[in-house]
Write an enzyme that holds these catalytic residues in place. Structure first.
Site, PDB file in Angstrom:
ATOM      1  N   THR A 133       0.799  -1.228   0.000  1.00  0.00           N
ATOM      2  CA  THR A 133       0.000   0.000   0.000  1.00  0.00           C
ATOM      3  C   THR A 133       0.836   1.285   0.000  1.00  0.00           C
ATOM      4  O   THR A 133       0.272   2.370   0.158  1.00  0.00           O
ATOM      5  CB  THR A 133      -0.933   0.024   1.222  1.00  0.00           C
ATOM      6  OG1 THR A 133      -0.155  -0.075   2.419  1.00  0.00           O
ATOM      7  CG2 THR A 133      -1.932  -1.117   1.160  1.00  0.00           C
ATOM      8  N   TYR A 171       0.760   1.713  -8.208  1.00  0.00           N
ATOM      9  CA  TYR A 171      -0.081   1.062  -7.205  1.00  0.00           C
ATOM     10  C   TYR A 171      -1.438   0.701  -7.809  1.00  0.00           C
ATOM     11  O   TYR A 171      -1.915  -0.422  -7.666  1.00  0.00           O
ATOM     12  CB  TYR A 171      -0.260   1.984  -6.005  1.00  0.00           C
ATOM     13  CG  TYR A 171      -1.332   1.536  -5.043  1.00  0.00           C
ATOM     14  CD1 TYR A 171      -1.150   0.422  -4.232  1.00  0.00           C
ATOM     15  CD2 TYR A 171      -2.540   2.224  -4.936  1.00  0.00           C
ATOM     16  CE1 TYR A 171      -2.137  -0.003  -3.356  1.00  0.00           C
ATOM     17  CE2 TYR A 171      -3.532   1.811  -4.061  1.00  0.00           C
ATOM     18  CZ  TYR A 171      -3.318   0.708  -3.271  1.00  0.00           C
ATOM     19  OH  TYR A 171      -4.308   0.291  -2.409  1.00  0.00           O
TER      20      TYR A 171
END
Length: 291
Positions: free
Chosen positions: A62, A125
């Protein structure tokens, strides 16, 4: 009912561990070192030993900005690791609930994003999480993919806790005011996940499978969120902190963020009857615990 959830210290994992017992659910959190998301054999071995009734795929890479320089690692965890978890769930004959993100969208749409809208991530991401969605769906037809956004909680590191920490030593903070989304409590996510898993275990309806959006109700900018946090802080502690509303351009980051992260939750409401509280209500619950 026993639910295996990947990760040990994430916000949603911590929330599930807290909420599970009251809901009559045994939550078994597994993570490193025994379960490493880049080790398919370890994933299969550990999950089979737990013998869960469902698996929640919550662990992820993350570090949004760091992923720009570690894209291969982000994909190894968020795409290949997530796929391996879904494969293991399929082998065990149990459903998998996979947590995804608003970052799969480019953020240039006017209005809320629907599950059927075309994805187009603008960061490494986001690309890794979208690849994970594809992998999970292909590996196990008995899946629910939940896209959420702006997650905060009493646990771990998140925007709400960062604002509280910075406010201890500052009277004014500049916060981005041109990114729109919905703050979402991990506690609310955990409650929803438990409801979804219980339903999946008894209802084979294909309409209960697939991609769903799961965020708090309402909308905000990061600056709005910060102002709500500082308003609660003023009420409880008397400390006043003002917010300087700035643009994304004035706060450059390695990874681009979606300008619009608003997600429609109508599909989840229609399928499961789940509607999360207004974000201000849920934020107050967390702030009351932390302040």
């Amino acid at each position: 009912m026993r639910i295996a959830v990947t990760g040990k210290q994430g916000q949603v994992v911590s929330a599930l561990l807290e909420r599970g017992p009251a809901a009559g659910v045994d939550i078994v959190a597994v993570g490193r070192p025994e379960l490493d998301l880049v080790d398919r054999n370890a994933i299969r071995t550990v999950l089979s030993q737990i013998r869960p009734d469902a698996i929640v795929s919550a662990a992820a890479y993350t570090a949004v900005d760091k992923a720009e320089s570690e894209e291969a690692l982000a994909f190894a965890i968020n795409a290949e690791g997530a796929t391996a978890i879904a494969e293991s769930a399929s082998e065990l004959g149990v459903p998998v609930v996979h947590l995804s993100t608003d970052y799969v969208f480019p953020g240039d749409k006017q209005g809320v994003y629907l599950e059927t809208d075309a994805a187009g991530p603008i960061s490494a991401y986001g690309r890794s999480k979208l690849a994970g969605e594809f992998g999970v769906a292909a590996a196990n037809s008995d899946h629910v993919i939940l896209r959420t956004s702006w997650v905060y909680s009493p646990f771990g590191a998140n925007f709400l806790k960062t604002m509280l920490r910075l406010a201890e030593t500052r009277d004014r903070l500049n916060v981005v005011a041109d990114q729109h989304g919905t703050p979402t409590s991990a506690l609310d996510i955990a409650d929803a996940v438990i409801t979804i898993v219980k339903r999946l275990s008894v209802d084979p309806d294909p309409k209960l499978r697939g991609v769903f959006h799961l965020t708090g109700s309402g909308e905000a900018t990061w600056a709005d969120f910060a102002e709500a946090i500082f308003a609660a802080m003023l009420t409880k502690s008397g400390k006043a902190v003002s917010v300087g509303r700035i643009t994304t351009a004035e706060y450059p980051t390695p990874a681009r963020r979606p300008a619009n992260s608003l997600l429609s939750n109508e599909k989840l409401k229609q399928s499961y009857g789940i509607v999360l509280p207004d974000w201000r209500v849920s934020a107050k619950v967390v702030l009351d615990r932390l302040i």
